[in-house]
Design an enzyme around this catalytic site. Structure first.
Site: not given
Ligand code: DQA
Length: 163
Positions: A16-17, A24, A29, A80, A83, A104, A106, A108, A113
Site C-alpha cells: 500500500p501507498n 510521498r 522515501y 515490499n 505498512a 522482503e 524496504h 527506508s 524509524r
Molecule cells: C516501507 C516502510 C514501511 O514502514 C512503510 O509503511 C512503507 C514503506 C519502506 O519501503 O521503507 O510504506 O515499507
C-alpha cells in the site's frame, strides 16, 4: 541446460501507498517513482537472465490472493509489504503458504524509524530482508532472490530455523 542458465520468473509485489512514491514523504522515501523502481528491476532482471512481473495493491486481500496463486507461475517473490509489514498476519501466512522463496525489501531502514516499524511480521516468512538502501534495496533484493532460487540447496536454506 545448467540450473544457473534456466530462465526463471519472479513476482515483484508492492504494498500500500507505494504507488505514491516520488511525492510521498520524499525526505524518507526519495524522489524515485514506482515506475523508476520497476524500470531498474526490468534492467536488473535482464542482467540476471530472469523475468519479472509486477503487482501493486493497497488492499490486503488482493495481496493475499496474488501471493496465494504465485506458485502457479513464479519461482520466487520480491515483496515490499509496506505498512502491512507491521500488521499483516494474513500476508505472512500467504508467504508461508505459497511455498515460494521470498525476499522482503524496504526503501527506508525500518529499524531506525518509529518503534512500531521495528517489528516485521512478514520477514520471518521470507528468506532474507534488505532495508535502508532506498531505491537500490529492490535491485539488491532481486539479485539475492535470483541467487536463492538458483541455489535451492544453499547452506543458508539448510540452516533455516523453524518459525
Ligand atoms: C516501507 C516502510 C514501511 O514502514 C512503510 O509503511 C512503507 C514503506 C519502506 O519501503 O521503507 O510504506 O515499507
Amino acid at each position: 541446460m545448467k540450473p544457473s542458465q534456466r530462465k526463471i520468473k519472479l513476482l515483484v509485489v508492492h504494498g500500500p501507498n507505494l504507488q505514491l512514491l516520488g511525492r510521498r514523504e520524499v525526505s524518507v522515501y526519495g524522489k524515485s517513482t514506482l515506475k523508476d523502481i520497476n524500470t531498474d528491476l526490468v534492467r536488473e532482471a535482464a542482467a540476471l537472465n530472469v523475468e519479472v512481473d509486477f503487482f501493486q495493491s493497497n488492499h490486503e486481500g488482493e495481496l493475499v490472493d496474488k501471493i496465494g496463486t504465485a506458485a502457479d507461475a513464479y519461482a520466487g517473490i520480491l515483496i515490499n509489504p509496506a505498512a502491512y509489514t507491521h500488521t499483516s498476519i494474513a500476508i505472512r501466512d500467504a508467504l508461508l503458504g505459497c511455498g515460494l522463496p521470498a525476499v522482503e525489501v524496504h526503501l527506508s531502514n525500518i529499524y531506525q524509524r518509529e518503534e512500531f516499524r521495528h517489528k516485521s511480521l512478514t520477514a520471518p516468512a521470507c528468506r532474507a530482508q534488505i532495508a535502508g538502501f532506498g531505491r537500490d534495496s529492490y535491485r539488491l533484493g532481486l539479485t539475492g532472490l535470483a541467487r536463492i532460487v538458483r541455489q535451492p540447496a544453499s547452506p543458508v536454506r539448510k540452516k533455516r530455523r523453524k518459525i
